[in-house]
Scaffold this motif. Structure first.
Motif, PDB file in Angstrom:
ATOM      1  N   TYR A   1       2.089   1.874  -3.447  1.00  0.00           N
ATOM      2  CA  TYR A   1       1.140   2.145  -4.275  1.00  0.00           C
ATOM      3  C   TYR A   1       0.909   3.779  -3.953  1.00  0.00           C
TER       4      TYR A   1
ATOM      5  N   GLY B   1     -10.573  -0.907  -7.449  1.00  0.00           N
ATOM      6  CA  GLY B   1      -9.554   0.015  -6.973  1.00  0.00           C
ATOM      7  C   GLY B   1      -8.406  -0.093  -8.019  1.00  0.00           C
ATOM      8  N   PHE B   2      -8.188  -1.398  -8.179  1.00  0.00           N
ATOM      9  CA  PHE B   2      -6.799  -1.658  -9.397  1.00  0.00           C
ATOM     10  C   PHE B   2      -7.329  -1.261 -10.772  1.00  0.00           C
TER      11      PHE B   2
ATOM     12  N   GLY C   1      -1.173  -1.250 -11.004  1.00  0.00           N
ATOM     13  CA  GLY C   1      -2.450  -1.710 -11.029  1.00  0.00           C
ATOM     14  C   GLY C   1      -2.360  -3.326 -11.406  1.00  0.00           C
TER      15      GLY C   1
ATOM     16  N   PHE D   1       0.867  -1.229   0.008  1.00  0.00           N
ATOM     17  CA  PHE D   1       0.043   0.163  -0.092  1.00  0.00           C
ATOM     18  C   PHE D   1       0.775   1.257   0.124  1.00  0.00           C
TER      19      PHE D   1
ATOM     20  N   GLU E   1      -7.462   4.809  -3.930  1.00  0.00           N
ATOM     21  CA  GLU E   1      -6.664   4.140  -2.656  1.00  0.00           C
ATOM     22  C   GLU E   1      -7.532   3.861  -1.655  1.00  0.00           C
TER      23      GLU E   1
ATOM     24  N   GLY F   1     -10.672  -2.633   1.120  1.00  0.00           N
ATOM     25  CA  GLY F   1     -10.285  -3.921   0.536  1.00  0.00           C
ATOM     26  C   GLY F   1      -9.308  -4.539   1.283  1.00  0.00           C
ATOM     27  N   PHE F   2      -8.241  -4.263   1.593  1.00  0.00           N
ATOM     28  CA  PHE F   2      -6.926  -4.627   2.360  1.00  0.00           C
ATOM     29  C   PHE F   2      -7.361  -4.813   3.875  1.00  0.00           C
TER      30      PHE F   2
ATOM     31  N   LEU G   1     -11.165  -4.578  -4.728  1.00  0.00           N
ATOM     32  CA  LEU G   1      -9.800  -4.650  -5.097  1.00  0.00           C
ATOM     33  C   LEU G   1      -9.912  -4.524  -6.481  1.00  0.00           C
TER      34      LEU G   1
ATOM     35  N   GLY H   1      -0.956  -5.491  -9.160  1.00  0.00           N
ATOM     36  CA  GLY H   1      -1.967  -5.562  -8.022  1.00  0.00           C
ATOM     37  C   GLY H   1      -2.913  -6.881  -8.443  1.00  0.00           C
TER      38      GLY H   1
ATOM     39  N   LEU I   1      -9.103   0.668  -2.244  1.00  0.00           N
ATOM     40  CA  LEU I   1      -8.122  -0.704  -1.762  1.00  0.00           C
ATOM     41  C   LEU I   1      -7.908  -0.463  -0.389  1.00  0.00           C
TER      42      LEU I   1
END
Lengths: 543, 498, 112
Positions: A129, A207-208, A244, A126, A163, A169-170, A204, A247, A166
């Motif tokens: 990223y 986001g990606f 991305g 992260f 972000e 999601g993380f 995800l 990812g 993501l």
């Protein structure tokens, strides 16, 4: 040199250079030495691949770095591009002002761009990223024109939104992993049985997807790449976007067959692939054409990943990485070509258009180029059904788009017919072009694509040749017939944003009015008493 | 009650933490404004040491530090208690106070040969008063002592607003005072009800005796509402924007970073220490809803501001909302840590931001956002510090704000209340938008380079930068603070999941 | 009905009157007076609690009496501070309006 040292120095040198930028004198010197920063990373990519991760114990996170096959291919390509662009920078800025902020933003983006291929735990992923996305704002808006600022604002909007998605999601991933392990591999393994799998996957992918300009979240790309200075556009479109891609490669659970998600990704990907071509041929600025080509190629890549996800085929990851690595080099080289063409006279354009044609059409799969290998690599995951047909059509479309790009490129030549471009610009461009052509051939023994005799068989050559040829023929026909294509503004959908921003302004005005009412004395006191009442009632009800 | 020593080792520092600032107030009154700065800075430096000693003591013993004044036990005696929450906040307070003292501009310092102005004496006294009051709030263990500490905090904060003496700030200060007094009246009413029901106001004794009954609910509701009024929680944030934007920058920093956190700390004490399992899920959701309203509403209105200090003030309104997201998620340990972490990192970031804005306004003579061009060239360190603080507020890794978001997000997902996650997402985007709006003109270049009317002292810029870096450091090394916050939480195991 | 209950009801009335005045009266001085009435009501409530909780043979619980004394001091300081700011406001502007108009906050210059 053991692999641990290589991995650490890959990031260590750029960080050291960044710290050096604190001194103004070193900052000036660094402008000429930006090409040095990615060199350890290249060494790490070539010699440091190992299957077991390198763990740096720290409090409280354990930073895990790992270089697997996909990561090392992308890291090689990315570091080569950063080196080439680093050579390009001093010549580009001759006669222009180069502020320290460019150097600092460049180094930050570089650290993020190289680190993301090494990161094997969620925290460092992260962080990298964020580093590859946020400082790029400084690169996009470097010119300071209103157009550049608008492009930068739209870019930042997408970056922040992506972000945040993501991050959510993380956080969900970590909540699902049994022992709270922060390793990406552990998190993805736990995804199999996760109750909130759908939420995680959607967060995800969206986001990606924002990063790789998946339709309809794509319109920041043409605006940003058109506004950035050439070397920045080269590295952003080449290397930064692949954050991305890596990812998706790392986080999508290719071990499970998920037909629903896979098909969705494939459909959206192919839509993007064709959309990029259709809008791209209406653009006149070669940088914008290249941006739409990126939209198209990233869509194609997403489709490949989608097919792999549907089939539950884990081997799609290194193949997609191979394709993406080739794209890194091609896109970067073509942007450098745009820069060279702008200062080359019309008589000498052959130096630019010649290699440019080979590289560009290689993207479509011109036989014997590295691009043909890349197309071959992704043939298996795509299969021979609808997806395979669409892939072939997409190759033809790419050829058409690339021909359009070459025409626009030639049109941007300098007025003076015999003006040569300086060596500082031409050498990096030609080096990058050469790498595009031979790089994949050098890598292919590791990609498991078959023996040279299989690849060079006439049947195989024809399979990659005829889509390119058809695209070229269509392009020539268009040019000859002088068809007027409708003018679509750069960033297509973004132009519709006007009414959206008016709506937002109106909403904001309403909020301010409400605030004015709330801040009246009587309203506030009554609100206070109401809070007492509500809280009491709530406690009674819930207690 | 777990075994707490009647007077723990290092407990003398608890008394010093209160006695030193008060002694400072008296000394500054006697010595006059001329020596005000010197006395204050000496004492504050000592105070940072004391705060560190307290935190160290809490960390070492793994339990709360207690001190009984005069050796008399509650309910008749006064007990000072410092658990992990208190220790962390005391440390943060001392650092911010030190920064404010170092930053305070020359007009609060009396020059040679000039007579002292009212402002020069008042500022140092008020600084020490805020410090004393904050320490009293964090160390108090009795609801009435906390009332007195709260009032002291308000009376120290209100004159800070109108230090410049202009009519607008006087109006803002009077509104602040009156609304805060309404809040304290409600708080006191709740305390009366508690005393009438249970016969004691000591937190520990109350916690053992409370039962879910109407008297308790009404009391908690009254006290929470009164404290919410002092914390400027949406929708009763009436006084905050004009007060925080009109005050001198050092004062704004103190008000936004510290003063609003004092009343918030009391709400935490009430909900987590006095009556942890009695409040029910719905009441928590109401507090969370007000917090969510603050985040969204404050963010949107901040986006519409044309003046930098008003924008930062509305940003405070929005960031206060994050603090209240921990109440609906009270069953999760991450929620308490997340809320307190937000208090800590916001304190550093907002103080740095107000101070940076003050430096910029001092150079330009105004704080209109649209006309900030060229300030980036003139005051690079200041604008850089502003940017760092903005990163923490937006929640970019590796800052403290980012870690806060992680904690609150994981708490909301684990509790199954994903809507708070959506609110946090929206808050992050809005914060990014208005910080972007504030920073972009500042970073743009103006055609004519700005001439500084007076050289800006490098020391002041460094102080601002140090505060902003603190906000980042707290996020980069969060493990120790998180563990510190958990020490002395006696009721954590008794909180039943709702 | 015991004396404590009567005083309790009185206290409730005072609190109500004080709240009403604080919320409704536009002038700051009246708000300050209303706050004092509100405070008085709360202290009276404290007294009723003290009377009700008195131990056998004693007139009243001494703890609330101590709390009330402290509370009176706090309320007095609050009133003094409020009046001082009000006087200063009157000196500066010649009026005592608490209206916080948007024009006011936009036109005020910053103080550094």
């Amino acid at each position: 040199m053991n692999p641990e040292t290589l991995l650490l120095s890959a990031l260590g040198l750029p960080v050291a250079m960044l710290l050096g930028c604190l001194s103004a004198r070193l900052r000036k010197m660094m402008q000429r030495g930006l090409w040095i920063a990615p060199v350890p990373a290249l060494a790490a990519a070539l010699f440091g691949t190992r299957t077991s991760p390198v763990v740096l114990s720290g409090e409280p996170y354990h930073v895990t770095l790992m270089l697997d096959a996909s990561g090392s291919m992308l890291l090689t390509a990315a570091s080569l591009l950063w080196i080439a662009a680093g050579f390009y920078v001093p010549a580009f800025f001759r006669g222009r002002v180069m502020t320290g902020s460019f150097t600092v933003c460049w180094l930050f983006t570089l650290i993020g761009s190289l680190g993301i291929f090494l990161a094997a735990d969620l925290v460092s992923f992260f962080l990298c990223y964020a580093l590859v996305s946020l400082p790029a704002y400084g690169l996009v808006t470097y010119d300071g024109t209103p157009v550049a600022r608008r492009a930068g604002a739209i870019y930042m909007g997408f970056v922040l939104l992506g972000e945040n998605l993501l991050l959510m999601g993380f956080v969900l991933l970590v909540a699902n992993t049994p022992d709270g392990s922060l390793r990406i591999a552990d998190a993805v393994d736990a995804l199999q049985a996760a109750p909130s799998r759908a939420a995680i996957l959607s967060l995800l992918i969206v986001g990606f997807g924002m990063k790789i300009a998946l339709l309809p979240m794509h319109f920041w790309m043409p605006l940003s790449y058109t506004a950035s200075p050439i070397p920045a556009a080269a590295v952003l479109s080449g290397a930064a976007v692949k954050a991305g891609v890596i990812g998706l490669i790392r986080f999508l659970p290719f071990d499970m067959a998920l037909p629903g998600w896979g098909e969705l990704l494939t459909i959206v990907g192919f839509c993007g692939a064709f959309y990029g071509v259709v809008v791209g041929i209406t653009q006149s600025n070669p940088k914008t054409v290249l941006a739409y080509s990126s939209v198209s190629q990233m869509g194609f890549l997403a489709a490949v990943l989608g097919m792999g996800l549907s089939a539950g085929d884990a081997s799609v990851a290194p193949l997609a990485a191979f394709y993406a690595a080739h794209h890194v080099l091609v896109k970067g080289a073509l942007f450098l070509a745009v820069g060279v063409a702008a200062v080359t006279g019309t008589r000498r354009m052959g130096l630019v258009v010649g290699p440019g044609a080979i590289v560009a059409l290689g993207l479509a799969g011109l036989p014997l180029t590295g691009g043909a290998l890349a197309k071959l690599a992704v043939k298996d995951p795509l299969g021979y059904g609808i997806a395979g047909t669409l892939a072939v059509l997409s190759a033809a479309g790419t050829a058409l788009l690339m021909m359009h790009f070459l025409f626009r490129l030639a049109a941007t030549a300098d007025q003076a017919p015999n003006k040569p471009a300086s060596l500082g610009l031409v050498v990096p461009w030609l080096a990058a072009a050469l790498l595009c052509l031979i790089g994949p051939w050098a890598c292919y023994p590791y990609s498991g694509l078959g023996t040279p005799s299989e690849i060079l068989a006439p049947a195989a050559l024809w399979k990659t040749f005829w889509p390119v040829a058809s695209g070229v023929i269509v392009a020539l026909v268009f040019r000859r017939s002088n068809v007027r294509l409708p003018r679509i503004p750069e960033g297509d959908i973004a132009a519709l944003g006007g009414w959206l921003s008016r709506l937002a302004t109106a909403c904001g005005a309403v909020f301010v009015k409400v605030d004015g009412v709330l801040r009246l004395w009587t309203t506030a006191c009554l609100a206070l008493l109401l809070i007492v009442v509500f809280l009491t009632v709530a406690m009674r009800a819930g207690g | 009650m777990p075994s707490e020593a009647m007077a723990s080792p290092n407990a003398g520092f608890l008394v010093l933490a209160l006695a030193l600032p008060v002694a400072g107030i008296l000394l500054v009154f006697l010595a006059g404004g001329r020596y005000g700065r010197g006395i204050t800075l000496t004492l504050v430096l000592a105070g940072v040491g004391i705060a560190a000693a307290i935190a160290d003591g809490v960390w070492r013993t793994g339990d709360a530090l207690t001190y009984l004044a005069g050796g008399w036990a509650p309910p008749l005696g006064i007990k000072l208690r410092a658990d992990g929450l208190s220790a962390a906040m005391i440390v943060v307070t001392s650092i911010v106070i030190l920064a404010a003292g170092l930053y305070a501009p020359n007009e609060f310092r009396v020059a040679q040969g000039k007579s002292e102005t009212r402002a020069s004496l008042s500022f140092w006294v008020l600084l020490l008063s805020v410090w004393a009051a904050m320490n009293a709030v964090f160390l108090g263990n009795d609801l009435f002592n906390l009332y007195v500490a709260l009032e002291l905090l308000t009376f120290a904060g209100v004159p800070l607003v109108c230090l410049s003496g202009s009519p607008a700030t006087l109006t803002a200060a009077l509104r602040y005072l009156l609304f805060a007094l309404l809040g304290s009246a409600l708080y006191l009413l709740g305390a009366v009800l508690l005393y009438g029901s249970y016969g004691t106001l000591d937190i520990g004794l109350l916690a053992a005796q409370v039962r879910p009954e109407p008297a308790l609910w009404l009391a908690i509701a009254l006290m929470t509402a009164g404290l919410a009024a002092k914390t400027a929680l949406f929708p009763v944030h009436i006084w905050l924007p004009p007060a925080h934007s009109g005050a001198p920058p050092a004062a704004s920093a103190l008000l936004s970073a510290l003063v609003v956190k004092g009343s918030f700390f009391l709400i935490v004490r009430l909900w987590f220490d006095v009556a942890p399992a009695m409040t029910g899920a719905i009441a928590g959701q109401i507090l969370g809803a007000m917090g969510a309203g603050a985040i969204v509403f404050g963010g949107v209105v901040a986006l519409r501001q044309t003046r930098l200090k008003l924008l930062i003030a509305y940003s405070t309104v929005a960031q206060i909302g994050y603090l209240f997201l921990m109440f609906p998620l009270a069953a999760e340990p991450n929620a308490l840590a997340g809320g307190m972490f937000q208090a800590i990192s916001h304190a550093f970031a907002k103080a740095a931001m107000f101070m940076a804005a003050g430096l910029m306004a001092g150079v330009l003579g105004h704080d209109r956002i649209a006309d900030l061009r060229g300030i980036g060239r003139a005051l690079p360190i200041t604008v850089f510090a502003f940017g760092l603080a903005a990163l923490s507020l937006v929640g970019v890794p590796p800052s403290g704000g980012f870690f806060t978001k992680c904690l609150l997000l994981s708490a909301s997902f684990t509790a199954g209340q994903w809507w708070w996650g959506a609110v946090i997402l929206a808050g992050g985007l809005l914060a990014g938008a208005y910080m972007f709006r504030a920073l972009m003109p500042a970073l743009a270049n103006s055609e004519i380079p700005l001439t500084l009317p007076a050289p800006v002292s490098r020391g002041r810029e460094i102080v601002v930068l140090a505060l902003a870096v603190c906000a980042l450091l707290v996020g980069m090394f969060p493990q120790r603070p998180i563990e510190l916050l958990q020490i002395g939480r006696v009721h954590l195991s008794e909180v039943a999941p709702q | 009905m015991s004396i404590a209950t009567v005083f309790g009801i009185c206290a409730a009335c005072l609190v109500g009157l004080g709240l009403y005045g604080l919320i409704v009266q536009p002038q700051p001085l009246r708000k300050i007076l209303a706050f004092n009435i509100l405070g008085g009501g709360i202290f009276l409530l404290f007294g009723a609690v003290a009377r009700r909780g008195a131990a056998a043979g004693m007139g009243g619980d001494p703890v609330p009496q101590a709390l009330v004394i402290t509370g009176i001091v706090v309320a007095f300081s609050a009133t003094a501070l409020g009046v001082a700011i009000l006087l200063r406001l009157f000196e500066e502007t010649g009026g005592t309006s608490l209206r916080d108009t948007p024009k006011e906050s936009q036109s005020q210059e910053t103080n550094s």
